[in-house]
Scaffold this motif. Structure first.
Motif, PDB file in Angstrom:
ATOM      1  N   UNK A 265     -56.943  43.738   4.066  1.00 34.88           N
ATOM      2  CA  UNK A 265     -56.285  43.686   5.544  1.00 34.88           C
ATOM      3  C   UNK A 265     -56.653  44.926   6.646  1.00 34.88           C
ATOM      4  N   UNK A 266     -56.457  44.486   7.409  1.00 31.96           N
ATOM      5  CA  UNK A 266     -56.888  45.353   8.747  1.00 31.96           C
ATOM      6  C   UNK A 266     -55.725  45.327   9.167  1.00 31.96           C
ATOM      7  N   UNK A 267     -55.102  46.811  10.038  1.00 34.48           N
ATOM      8  CA  UNK A 267     -54.167  47.028  10.956  1.00 34.48           C
ATOM      9  C   UNK A 267     -54.639  46.564  12.958  1.00 34.48           C
ATOM     10  N   UNK A 268     -54.190  46.369  13.242  1.00 38.37           N
ATOM     11  CA  UNK A 268     -54.591  46.125  14.557  1.00 38.37           C
ATOM     12  C   UNK A 268     -54.406  47.131  15.520  1.00 38.37           C
ATOM     13  N   UNK A 269     -53.499  47.538  15.297  1.00 35.45           N
ATOM     14  CA  UNK A 269     -52.454  48.630  15.801  1.00 35.45           C
ATOM     15  C   UNK A 269     -52.011  49.878  15.277  1.00 35.45           C
ATOM     16  N   UNK A 270     -51.515  50.426  16.228  1.00 34.38           N
ATOM     17  CA  UNK A 270     -49.791  51.577  15.661  1.00 34.38           C
ATOM     18  C   UNK A 270     -49.036  51.172  16.165  1.00 34.38           C
ATOM     19  N   UNK A 271     -48.855  50.829  18.202  1.00 32.11           N
ATOM     20  CA  UNK A 271     -48.201  50.816  18.892  1.00 32.11           C
ATOM     21  C   UNK A 271     -46.722  50.304  19.090  1.00 32.11           C
ATOM     22  N   UNK A 272     -46.937  48.909  18.199  1.00 31.73           N
ATOM     23  CA  UNK A 272     -45.628  47.940  18.482  1.00 31.73           C
ATOM     24  C   UNK A 272     -44.115  48.166  16.973  1.00 31.73           C
ATOM     25  N   UNK A 273     -44.033  48.217  17.146  1.00 32.36           N
ATOM     26  CA  UNK A 273     -42.795  48.384  16.300  1.00 32.36           C
ATOM     27  C   UNK A 273     -43.099  48.278  15.020  1.00 32.36           C
ATOM     28  N   UNK A 274     -43.545  46.590  15.346  1.00 32.27           N
ATOM     29  CA  UNK A 274     -44.445  45.686  13.082  1.00 32.27           C
ATOM     30  C   UNK A 274     -45.591  45.841  13.879  1.00 32.27           C
ATOM     31  N   UNK A 275     -46.883  46.475  12.955  1.00 29.06           N
ATOM     32  CA  UNK A 275     -47.768  46.324  13.586  1.00 29.06           C
ATOM     33  C   UNK A 275     -48.516  44.639  12.978  1.00 29.06           C
TER      34      UNK A 275
ATOM     35  N   UNK B 115     -51.599  42.201  12.165  1.00 27.85           N
ATOM     36  CA  UNK B 115     -52.767  42.378  11.112  1.00 27.85           C
ATOM     37  C   UNK B 115     -53.662  40.772  10.897  1.00 27.85           C
ATOM     38  N   UNK B 116     -54.878  41.425  10.650  1.00 26.68           N
ATOM     39  CA  UNK B 116     -55.658  40.860  10.374  1.00 26.68           C
ATOM     40  C   UNK B 116     -56.766  40.498   9.259  1.00 26.68           C
ATOM     41  N   UNK B 117     -57.222  39.907   8.888  1.00 30.12           N
ATOM     42  CA  UNK B 117     -57.766  39.615   7.185  1.00 30.12           C
ATOM     43  C   UNK B 117     -59.450  39.774   7.485  1.00 30.12           C
TER      44      UNK B 117
ATOM     45  N   UNK C 296     -51.463  52.439   6.032  1.00 27.12           N
ATOM     46  CA  UNK C 296     -52.276  52.785   6.171  1.00 27.12           C
ATOM     47  C   UNK C 296     -53.237  51.866   7.237  1.00 27.12           C
ATOM     48  N   UNK C 297     -53.929  51.991   7.289  1.00 27.06           N
ATOM     49  CA  UNK C 297     -54.736  51.350   8.725  1.00 27.06           C
ATOM     50  C   UNK C 297     -56.099  49.953   8.337  1.00 27.06           C
ATOM     51  N   UNK C 298     -56.342  50.117   6.610  1.00 23.34           N
ATOM     52  CA  UNK C 298     -57.097  49.578   6.068  1.00 23.34           C
ATOM     53  C   UNK C 298     -56.206  48.975   4.652  1.00 23.34           C
ATOM     54  N   UNK C 299     -56.582  48.372   3.877  1.00 19.52           N
ATOM     55  CA  UNK C 299     -56.321  48.238   2.725  1.00 19.52           C
ATOM     56  C   UNK C 299     -57.377  46.783   1.594  1.00 19.52           C
ATOM     57  N   UNK C 300     -57.234  46.976   0.648  1.00 17.80           N
ATOM     58  CA  UNK C 300     -58.021  46.127  -0.309  1.00 17.80           C
ATOM     59  C   UNK C 300     -56.819  45.540  -1.268  1.00 17.80           C
ATOM     60  N   UNK C 301     -56.563  44.101  -1.068  1.00 22.07           N
ATOM     61  CA  UNK C 301     -55.097  44.108  -2.378  1.00 22.07           C
ATOM     62  C   UNK C 301     -55.081  42.502  -2.865  1.00 22.07           C
ATOM     63  N   UNK C 302     -54.495  43.179  -4.430  1.00 20.07           N
ATOM     64  CA  UNK C 302     -54.716  41.392  -4.920  1.00 20.07           C
ATOM     65  C   UNK C 302     -53.324  40.839  -5.006  1.00 20.07           C
TER      66      UNK C 302
END
Length: 294
Positions: free
Chosen positions: A192-202, A204-206, A246-252
């Protein structure tokens, strides 16, 4: 009042400057009466004014009916789907006791609907026709406007509520993780990648190049990325909790399929220290779930 003062003062100021009301507004002295908002009406008590008109704008004629119907909206407010949801609902359930009918603005209805309707859909409830935003006056008319937005804000700056509370699971034992994978409709390892950090709730992209399907269940393997992206969009608060800054992470992640969407029930962080998780994923290819073994 702490919760309603600023918007109420703004409304009263507009009333003093306003001329004759439009066709949508009417005098209520003969058709309704003012009554104190009771403590038992948790939705609107201490909203910023103390008296309401009854019958209200939803045609509830008794206070017991108002309390009963309004209480059904408390779980939605608990999800914090929109900061103005309470003001919008109370403008209908407990209209302010003035000499004319003051509706919520159409833009307020649309903003609340945009954020809250997806959360209602999580629980199988559509946005009710009685709250059809087209019924409400445009912003240039006298109406109750949104409080939490300004000219520089947009809908994607509003916090979006999750369909459920989400936290990362502790990978206790490999066996427990395997049992969880068996119990759910699908299981995938994703980035999962975080698109931005500017909004209240960021947002996310796969990462489509990092999708490993462990179990697809009733889904086609090819449709899993799109379904998971939909989950990222609807359950932004849930994903925010899982990402933990975190800005990106791998999850199951594993979950269930519900008609046109997927719901994630469990999420584990794919990290070196999570040896039980690594072991469970390695064993999964050859693992037989109880129903398969039978």
């Amino acid at each position: 009042s702490r919760s309603g003062g600023p918007w109420l003062l703004g409304l009263l100021a507009r009333l003093l400057l306003w001329g004759s009301p439009g066709t949508w507004a009417s005098y209520l002295r003969r058709s309704s009466s003012c009554t104190p908002i009771p403590h038992r009406m948790a939705l609107c008590y201490d909203i910023g004014y103390s008296e309401m008109r009854i019958p209200n704008l939803l045609e509830h004629e008794t206070m017991s009916e108002v309390i009963q119907q309004s209480s059904s909206w408390l779980p939605l407010l608990a999800r914090e789907c929109h900061p103005d949801a309470r003001i919008f609902l109370c403008s209908l359930f407990a209209p302010i006791c003035l000499d004319r009918l003051i509706y919520p603005c159409r833009s307020l209805c649309e903003a609340v609907k945009r954020s809250c309707a997806p959360v209602m859909a999580c629980y199988g409830y559509p946005w009710p026709e009685i709250l059809n935003c087209d019924k409400f006056p445009a912003d240039h008319e006298l109406c109750i406007a949104a409080v939490s937005t300004d000219e520089n804000s947009s809908s994607n700056r509003m916090p979006r509520a999750s369909c459920k509370d989400c936290e990362l699971e502790e990978a206790s034992t490999a066996r427990e993780i395997l049992e969880n994978l068996c119990a759910n409709d699908f299981a995938v390892k994703i980035r999962i990648l975080r698109k931005n950090m500017t909004t209240t709730i960021s947002d996310f992209d796969l990462d489509p190049s990092r999708v490993e399907v462990l179990k697809h269940g009733p889904l086609l393997r090819t449709e899993i990325p799109a379904r998971l992206q939909q989950w990222l969009d609807i359950d932004a608060t849930c994903v925010h909790n899982i990402m933990r800054g975190t800005h990106a992470g791998v999850f199951v992640v594993s979950g269930e399929v519900q008609s046109d969407k997927v719901v994630v029930n469990k999420a584990y962080a794919w990290q070196k220290k999570n040896r039980n998780l690594h072991q469970a994923v390695r064993r999964w290819k050859h693992h037989r779930c109880p129903e398969q073994a039978g």
